[in-house]
Design a protein around this motif. Structure first.
Motif, PDB file in Angstrom:
ATOM      1  N   GLU A   1     -21.090  32.364 -16.634  1.00 57.68           N
ATOM      2  CA  GLU A   1     -21.176  31.989 -15.038  1.00 57.68           C
ATOM      3  C   GLU A   1     -20.106  31.956 -14.452  1.00 57.68           C
ATOM      4  O   GLU A   1     -19.454  31.331 -13.253  1.00 57.68           O
ATOM      5  N   ALA A   2     -18.910  33.173 -14.575  1.00 60.48           N
ATOM      6  CA  ALA A   2     -17.620  32.939 -13.338  1.00 60.48           C
ATOM      7  C   ALA A   2     -17.634  34.713 -12.770  1.00 60.48           C
ATOM      8  O   ALA A   2     -18.369  35.755 -13.692  1.00 60.48           O
ATOM      9  N   ILE A   3     -16.680  35.019 -12.615  1.00 58.92           N
ATOM     10  CA  ILE A   3     -16.534  36.231 -11.928  1.00 58.92           C
ATOM     11  C   ILE A   3     -15.409  37.097 -12.571  1.00 58.92           C
ATOM     12  O   ILE A   3     -14.772  37.997 -12.481  1.00 58.92           O
ATOM     13  N   VAL A   4     -13.976  35.869 -12.749  1.00 59.14           N
ATOM     14  CA  VAL A   4     -13.015  36.426 -13.051  1.00 59.14           C
ATOM     15  C   VAL A   4     -13.055  35.543 -14.670  1.00 59.14           C
ATOM     16  O   VAL A   4     -12.898  34.172 -14.558  1.00 59.14           O
ATOM     17  N   PHE A   5     -12.504  36.375 -16.104  1.00 59.72           N
ATOM     18  CA  PHE A   5     -12.166  35.515 -17.240  1.00 59.72           C
ATOM     19  C   PHE A   5     -10.605  35.578 -17.165  1.00 59.72           C
ATOM     20  O   PHE A   5     -10.327  37.143 -17.150  1.00 59.72           O
ATOM     21  N   GLY A   6      -9.950  34.855 -18.100  1.00 60.28           N
ATOM     22  CA  GLY A   6      -8.926  34.794 -17.265  1.00 60.28           C
ATOM     23  C   GLY A   6      -7.720  33.995 -19.095  1.00 60.28           C
ATOM     24  O   GLY A   6      -8.229  32.878 -19.059  1.00 60.28           O
ATOM     25  N   VAL A   7      -6.803  34.910 -19.457  1.00 63.13           N
ATOM     26  CA  VAL A   7      -6.374  34.531 -20.060  1.00 63.13           C
ATOM     27  C   VAL A   7      -4.837  34.867 -20.526  1.00 63.13           C
ATOM     28  O   VAL A   7      -4.919  35.647 -20.613  1.00 63.13           O
TER      29      VAL A   7
ATOM     30  N   PHE B   1       0.001  36.852 -10.455  1.00 62.24           N
ATOM     31  CA  PHE B   1       1.604  36.520 -10.150  1.00 62.24           C
ATOM     32  C   PHE B   1       2.511  35.815 -10.950  1.00 62.24           C
ATOM     33  O   PHE B   1       3.736  36.555 -10.705  1.00 62.24           O
ATOM     34  N   ILE B   2       1.874  34.628 -11.902  1.00 60.66           N
ATOM     35  CA  ILE B   2       3.135  33.098 -12.068  1.00 60.66           C
ATOM     36  C   ILE B   2       2.726  33.920 -13.163  1.00 60.66           C
ATOM     37  O   ILE B   2       1.765  34.003 -14.227  1.00 60.66           O
ATOM     38  N   GLY B   3       3.753  34.546 -14.005  1.00 61.68           N
ATOM     39  CA  GLY B   3       4.108  34.201 -15.830  1.00 61.68           C
ATOM     40  C   GLY B   3       3.867  35.489 -16.122  1.00 61.68           C
ATOM     41  O   GLY B   3       3.633  36.699 -14.961  1.00 61.68           O
ATOM     42  N   SER B   4       4.554  35.934 -17.024  1.00 56.61           N
ATOM     43  CA  SER B   4       5.307  37.218 -17.660  1.00 56.61           C
ATOM     44  C   SER B   4       4.928  37.897 -19.497  1.00 56.61           C
ATOM     45  O   SER B   4       5.490  36.633 -19.476  1.00 56.61           O
ATOM     46  N   PRO B   5       4.987  38.878 -19.450  1.00 55.35           N
ATOM     47  CA  PRO B   5       3.607  40.239 -18.564  1.00 55.35           C
ATOM     48  C   PRO B   5       2.390  39.043 -17.958  1.00 55.35           C
ATOM     49  O   PRO B   5       2.286  37.658 -18.465  1.00 55.35           O
ATOM     50  N   LYS B   6       1.773  39.851 -17.038  1.00 57.42           N
ATOM     51  CA  LYS B   6       0.922  38.368 -16.625  1.00 57.42           C
ATOM     52  C   LYS B   6      -0.546  37.827 -17.157  1.00 57.42           C
ATOM     53  O   LYS B   6      -0.718  39.732 -18.070  1.00 57.42           O
ATOM     54  N   MET B   7      -1.214  37.383 -16.623  1.00 57.33           N
ATOM     55  CA  MET B   7      -2.502  36.641 -17.590  1.00 57.33           C
ATOM     56  C   MET B   7      -3.535  37.793 -17.446  1.00 57.33           C
ATOM     57  O   MET B   7      -3.659  38.964 -16.440  1.00 57.33           O
ATOM     58  N   ASN B   8      -3.633  38.395 -18.258  1.00 56.35           N
ATOM     59  CA  ASN B   8      -5.106  39.193 -18.185  1.00 56.35           C
ATOM     60  C   ASN B   8      -6.624  37.986 -17.979  1.00 56.35           C
ATOM     61  O   ASN B   8      -6.913  37.372 -17.667  1.00 56.35           O
ATOM     62  N   LEU B   9      -7.175  39.050 -16.877  1.00 51.39           N
ATOM     63  CA  LEU B   9      -8.279  38.472 -16.103  1.00 51.39           C
ATOM     64  C   LEU B   9      -8.852  40.040 -16.401  1.00 51.39           C
ATOM     65  O   LEU B   9      -9.159  40.958 -15.884  1.00 51.39           O
ATOM     66  N   LEU B  10     -10.078  39.117 -17.059  1.00 47.95           N
ATOM     67  CA  LEU B  10     -10.923  39.901 -16.842  1.00 47.95           C
ATOM     68  C   LEU B  10     -12.390  40.549 -16.002  1.00 47.95           C
ATOM     69  O   LEU B  10     -12.545  38.266 -16.181  1.00 47.95           O
ATOM     70  N   GLU B  11     -13.099  40.642 -15.674  1.00 49.42           N
ATOM     71  CA  GLU B  11     -14.273  40.604 -14.817  1.00 49.42           C
ATOM     72  C   GLU B  11     -15.015  41.424 -16.003  1.00 49.42           C
ATOM     73  O   GLU B  11     -14.931  41.446 -17.279  1.00 49.42           O
ATOM     74  N   GLY B  12     -16.606  41.773 -15.173  1.00 49.12           N
ATOM     75  CA  GLY B  12     -17.586  41.682 -16.125  1.00 49.12           C
ATOM     76  C   GLY B  12     -17.988  40.764 -17.294  1.00 49.12           C
ATOM     77  O   GLY B  12     -18.809  39.568 -16.719  1.00 49.12           O
ATOM     78  N   ARG B  13     -18.883  41.846 -18.563  1.00 53.01           N
ATOM     79  CA  ARG B  13     -19.822  40.644 -19.134  1.00 53.01           C
ATOM     80  C   ARG B  13     -19.177  39.495 -19.289  1.00 53.01           C
ATOM     81  O   ARG B  13     -19.634  38.315 -19.741  1.00 53.01           O
ATOM     82  N   VAL B  14     -18.079  39.745 -20.126  1.00 48.77           N
ATOM     83  CA  VAL B  14     -17.444  38.386 -20.604  1.00 48.77           C
ATOM     84  C   VAL B  14     -17.325  37.235 -19.881  1.00 48.77           C
ATOM     85  O   VAL B  14     -17.094  35.832 -19.778  1.00 48.77           O
ATOM     86  N   ALA B  15     -16.874  38.107 -18.306  1.00 43.41           N
ATOM     87  CA  ALA B  15     -17.429  36.814 -17.215  1.00 43.41           C
ATOM     88  C   ALA B  15     -18.520  36.524 -17.178  1.00 43.41           C
ATOM     89  O   ALA B  15     -18.393  34.947 -17.032  1.00 43.41           O
ATOM     90  N   LYS B  16     -19.286  36.664 -16.999  1.00 40.04           N
ATOM     91  CA  LYS B  16     -20.242  36.711 -16.641  1.00 40.04           C
ATOM     92  C   LYS B  16     -21.531  35.271 -17.384  1.00 40.04           C
ATOM     93  O   LYS B  16     -21.775  34.806 -17.290  1.00 40.04           O
ATOM     94  N   ASP B  17     -21.436  36.179 -18.945  1.00 40.33           N
ATOM     95  CA  ASP B  17     -21.574  35.678 -19.873  1.00 40.33           C
ATOM     96  C   ASP B  17     -21.270  33.658 -20.083  1.00 40.33           C
ATOM     97  O   ASP B  17     -22.248  32.424 -20.195  1.00 40.33           O
TER      98      ASP B  17
ATOM     99  N   HIS C   1      -1.654  32.786 -24.986  1.00 40.35           N
ATOM    100  CA  HIS C   1      -2.885  32.400 -25.337  1.00 40.35           C
ATOM    101  C   HIS C   1      -3.840  33.404 -26.021  1.00 40.35           C
ATOM    102  O   HIS C   1      -4.917  32.708 -26.598  1.00 40.35           O
ATOM    103  N   ILE C   2      -3.759  34.048 -26.613  1.00 40.56           N
ATOM    104  CA  ILE C   2      -4.459  34.422 -27.826  1.00 40.56           C
ATOM    105  C   ILE C   2      -4.432  35.006 -29.380  1.00 40.56           C
ATOM    106  O   ILE C   2      -2.869  34.761 -29.058  1.00 40.56           O
TER     107      ILE C   2
END
Lengths: 334, 320
Positions: free
Chosen positions: A251-257, A233-249, A261-262
């Motif tokens: 040990e998280a449910i969501v990987f945010g960047v 919600f905070i930040g524009s454009p909004k944060m990239n919220l990645l699920e799936g393998r990148v998060a699981k690797d 910051h890329i």
């Protein structure tokens, strides 16, 4: 000026529970912004503070005084509405002075206080006009003048800028921030626009489904979001919220960047992708990339970067700016 | 003179007529406007002109027009009498009474009916199921046919078997009470029925006006410290001014036209005491075969109505 305290406040409309149980402290003299998507209960909460909605349970305290059952005019508040809510049959002068007239203040005092408010808001030449003869920005100023003239302990704003065009909105944002600095009064401001929240608040309260997701200073929320909802919600454009393998690797449910910051390179990096679309804003370039393994990503680059749709790119999240949202609700920043 | 080449000449400007032809508006105008003009002319304009032409004649209504020659008698059907019809009308006590009664209808409509309608509108304008039921109940009398309403009330106020009988019994009166046959009561009964029948119409106008007032404006007034009555008098009523002026307009023009209620209730009696201008016109013009006289009353009514409408729209309703 006063501190506003909400203690276990609840609101139900029949069987629908809009605010299940909410407690919040708004410091004396602060500019607090309630922000959230449509239907999150932020306007209802503001109306409960104003006394325009009954409280189903809990307690509302303004300046140390319990006002839970008090009439709106007995709470020491003033409110600015989204539609300005000016009295169309009255002149600007009468609009601003209406509360004083109802309070049976002497005519001379009403005149002086109306002119004082008009002076602050640069409304002097418009005092004898009717609202229909004013522009949107001028109407909004009159609405604020009507609030100022009452010397309230707390100012309440219900999405006051959403009817204005983008340029005027920016101007009014600055004016409101200056007004807050000048008056030093407690201000509570409702909006769904996170840019307004970030630019004006010294405390942001993010709500969703009647529940406070996180509250704190704007940069705190930006840097240390407590959950994926706040992060998005905070930040524009909004944060990239990645699920799936990148998060699981990790040990998280969501990987945010965040997009800013890329790092992007055409030589190498962690993720490879192809530019789907690029927005060239002059000061920034916002790039939408289809990345292998992680899916769609938004990247924000400073300055003009000559990327076009179809360009291959490599991307790497900046270390120290990755937010890992764990299943137990904790957040780790790596 | 040099004329720069290569600059395209501006296309000729289309006339309004050409534009209407092109976008199909003209076809619509040709289909819909003539029938409306025809009907309005036949049923409104022509009778008005006729009334104006008949009013200076003493004419019973036989023959095509009063100035046509009756070949059997060798004279015209009617007789030119100039302004005599108007003079007779003005000096006729029944006409004066009907004028007073019509003014009473207008006065009662404005002074009692509209405030009653406004009070009820303020009570039930918010959307809720129970308010919808009340709106329906209050509006129902307006939907009923005037003649049927008049008949119903002539039964209700009948001294032999109506509510009037029950009332007289309750009061222990020995004589039957026929209010519609009592000079002091008859017209007040009609006034009561007029208020009962038409307040719902005005209430609906006010409800529509009240519902269009922004709820945020009323909330702003509440925060400014306005109590219920202050909110009514300082915010709602001023914002309802356009609706109020429309209601007054209808009340006055409607008051000038009251007829259908009078006929079944009293037929203008007793002793011509409960006539309105239109029932007077009907009784003394048509029933008694004085078409010229009736036309004169009609012309008077028309002039009063038009003068009021013109003045009202150019003063009170100016700028709305």
């Amino acid at each position: 000026m006063a501190e506003v305290i909400l203690n276990n406040v609840q609101k139900r409309f029949g069987s629908v529970e809009v605010i299940p149980d909410l407690s919040l402290r708004i410091a004396d003299g602060s500019f607090t912004v309630l922000v959230g998507p449509s239907g999150c209960g932020k306007s209802t909460l503001l109306r409960m503070i104003a006394g325009l909605e009954d409280v189903s349970g809990g307690q509302v305290t303004i300046g140390g005084e319990d006002v839970t059952g008090a009439e709106p005019d007995k709470r020491g508040i003033a409110m600015v509405f989204q539609s300005y809510a000016l009295y169309p049959h009255m002149t600007v002068r009468q609009n601003i002075g209406f509360a004083l007239r109802l309070a049976k203040r002497p005519k001379q005092e009403i005149k002086e206080r109306v002119e004082e408010a008009a002076e602050i808001l640069k409304l002097g030449p418009l005092l004898d006009r009717k609202p229909r003869q004013l522009s949107g920005g001028q109407r909004q100023r009159v609405a604020i003048g009507r609030a100022i003239v009452r010397n309230p302990k707390v100012f309440l704003f219900d999405e006051p800028l959403s009817n204005l065009d983008a340029a005027l909105r920016t101007q009014m944002r600055v004016e409101l921030a200056e007004l807050h600095a000048k008056l030093g009064a407690t201000m509570i401001y409702v909006t769904h626009d996170q840019v307004e929240a970030m630019t004006m608040a010294d405390q942001i309260v993010i709500m969703k489904s009647g529940v406070i997701q996180q509250s704190g200073q704007p940069m705190d929320l930006y840097k240390r979001p407590g959950n994926p909802f706040v992060a998005g919600f905070i930040g524009s454009p909004k944060m990239n919220l990645l699920e799936g393998r990148v998060a699981k690797d990790r040990e998280a449910i969501v990987f945010g960047v965040r997009p800013e910051h890329i790092k992007v390179s055409d030589e190498g990096g962690e993720w490879r992708g192809v530019v789907r679309h690029a927005e060239h804003l002059g000061s920034d370039t916002v790039v939408y990339v289809d990345a292998e393994k992680v899916g769609a990503l938004t990247v924000r680059l400073t300055g003009e970067v000559p990327l076009r749709a179809g360009s291959p790119v490599w991307m790497t999240p900046e270390s120290g700016n990755v937010h890992l949202f764990r299943a137990d609700g904790s957040v780790e920043r790596v | 003179m040099l004329v720069s080449e290569g600059v395209a000449a501006a296309p000729p400007r289309e006339s309004a007529f050409q534009r209407m032809m092109a976008n199909g508006q003209l076809k619509m105008v040709l289909i819909f406007v003539p029938p409306a003009i025809l009907i309005f002319t036949v049923f409104v304009i022509l009778p008005m002109i006729q009334a104006g032409l008949f009013s200076p004649y003493k004419w019973s209504g036989y023959g095509p027009v009063p100035w046509a020659l009756n070949e059997d008698t060798g004279r015209t059907f009617g007789r030119w009498i100039g302004t005599t019809n108007f003079e007779r009308m003005m000096s006729h006590s029944a006409f004066k009474q009907s004028l007073v009664n019509t003014l009473l209808v207008i006065g009662v409509s404005i002074a009692i009916q509209l405030p009653l309608a406004m009070t009820l509108a303020l009570m039930i304008y918010r959307s809720s199921r129970i308010n919808t039921v009340f709106r329906l109940i209050f509006f129902l009398p307006y939907v009923m046919a005037e003649v049927a309403t008049g008949l119903i009330f002539s039964f209700v106020l009948d001294g032999n078997y109506g509510l009037s009988r029950s009332f007289a019994d309750l009061m222990g009166w020995e004589k039957a009470f026929f209010p519609l046959a009592e000079k002091p009561w008859a017209f007040y009964c009609i006034l009561g029925v007029i208020v009962w029948k038409y307040f719902g119409f005005h209430m609906m106008i006010f409800i529509a006006g009240l519902q269009s007032i922004s709820s945020e404006v009323l909330e702003a007034a509440k925060i400014d410290g306005a109590k219920t009555l202050q909110s009514v008098f300082l915010i709602k009523l001023p914002l309802l001014w356009p609706s109020i002026t429309i209601s007054v307009f209808y009340a006055v023009l409607g008051g000038l036209q009251v007829f259908d209620l009078v006929m079944p209730m009293t037929a203008g009696g007793p002793s011509n005491s409960s006539h309105t201008l239109v029932s007077y016109l009907y009784n003394f013009g048509f029933i008694r075969l004085n078409i010229g006289f009736g036309s004169a009353v009609g012309v008077f009514l028309f002039v009063v109505g038009v003068a009021f409408a013109f003045l009202y729209r150019n003063t009170v309703q100016r700028g709305q």
